[in-house]
Design an enzyme around this catalytic site. Structure first.
Site, mmCIF file in Angstrom:
data_model
loop_
_atom_site.group_PDB
_atom_site.id
_atom_site.type_symbol
_atom_site.label_atom_id
_atom_site.label_comp_id
_atom_site.label_asym_id
_atom_site.label_seq_id
_atom_site.Cartn_x
_atom_site.Cartn_y
_atom_site.Cartn_z
ATOM 1 C CB THR A 1 -0.999 19.275 36.161
ATOM 2 O OG1 THR A 1 -1.051 19.932 37.428
ATOM 3 C CG2 THR A 1 0.172 19.814 35.368
ATOM 4 C CD GLU B 1 -1.875 13.460 41.170
ATOM 5 O OE1 GLU B 1 -1.215 14.503 41.189
ATOM 6 O OE2 GLU B 1 -3.098 13.418 40.909
ATOM 7 C CG ASN C 1 -0.017 14.927 45.368
ATOM 8 O OD1 ASN C 1 0.258 15.714 44.476
ATOM 9 N ND2 ASN C 1 -0.890 13.953 45.209
ATOM 10 C CB THR D 1 8.940 21.682 41.615
ATOM 11 O OG1 THR D 1 8.930 22.615 42.707
ATOM 12 C CG2 THR D 1 7.575 21.069 41.488
#
Length: 223
Positions: A10, A96, A218, A223
């Site tokens: 992203t 991450e 994760n 969201t």
């Protein structure tokens, strides 16, 4: 805008220059730079619908516009690629939960496309990423990832290295110091190399190790 390979991460990237640059050359230069940088990086193989790379030139330098025939064209291209590669490596380094940057070099491929897909596949392999995290010099995972990438590959010609330590030569495992090899995988930057010995094409891809923290980050993400 540059074309982003759907295996990136992203990312929104905005580059600016004061140089005056011909629009068509600017687009071509950015595409070439993206292909050797952002399109050769992977964190987890996933993509985002908003992955974007943009390059803006405002012309404030008032130089004769740089185009493909300009004496400055090559210097501009090299500078652009240097910036893009630096940023692409930073994406992998900062993935991450990442603790190590992995650089995968593929040499001796029979085509540029083969070199690129092999390097990206090794860099994105969960088994390779896990082995690096665990400091396991598992050359089989590296060779297997290259083999399933779709590139032309002949077992009897393939060499595999961790840094400058050869673990597989002409398809045959070599005796090696496992502790020394493991130590190479503990470095902040880990170098893996596959030499296919089938041609003159090469490519470099960047990724990161796969840690427990990746799952934690994760799993908790909403969201």
């Amino acid at each position: 805008a540059g074309m982003i390979h759907p295996n990136m991460a992203t990312m929104l990237a905005f580059l600016t220059t004061d140089a005056a640059v011909d629009r068509d050359f600017l687009q071509t230069a950015l595409k070439r730079a993206a292909d050797v940088s952002f399109n050769m990086v992977t964190v987890d193989g996933d993509t985002s619908t908003n992955d974007t790379l943009m390059l803006l030139a405002n012309g404030l330098a008032a130089n004769p516009a740089i185009d493909s025939g300009s004496p400055l064209a090559e210097a501009f291209q090299k500078a652009l690629e240097q910036v893009c590669i630096y940023l692409a490596k930073s994406i992998a380094r900062d993935g991450e939960g990442a603790t190590r940057l992995i650089e995968v070099v593929v040499k001796g491929a029979s085509s540029e496309a083969d070199a690129r897909i092999a390097a990206r596949t090794v860099a994105g392999s969960s088994l390779v990423k896990s082995a690096v995290h665990g400091c396991d010099p598992n050359w089989g995972r590296i060779a297997a990832a290259a083999g399933r990438s779709g590139c032309a590959m002949v077992e009897e010609r393939t060499d595999v290295y961790i840094a400058d330590m050869c673990l597989l030569k002409s398809g045959r495992p070599l005796p090696f110091d496992k502790k020394a090899a493991s130590a190479l995988l503990k470095c902040d930057e880990v170098s893996l190399r596959v030499e296919l010995n089938l041609g003159a094409f090469s490519a470099v891809a960047w990724g990161c190790d796969l840690s427990e923290e990746y799952v934690v980050i994760n799993a908790e993400y909403t969201t």
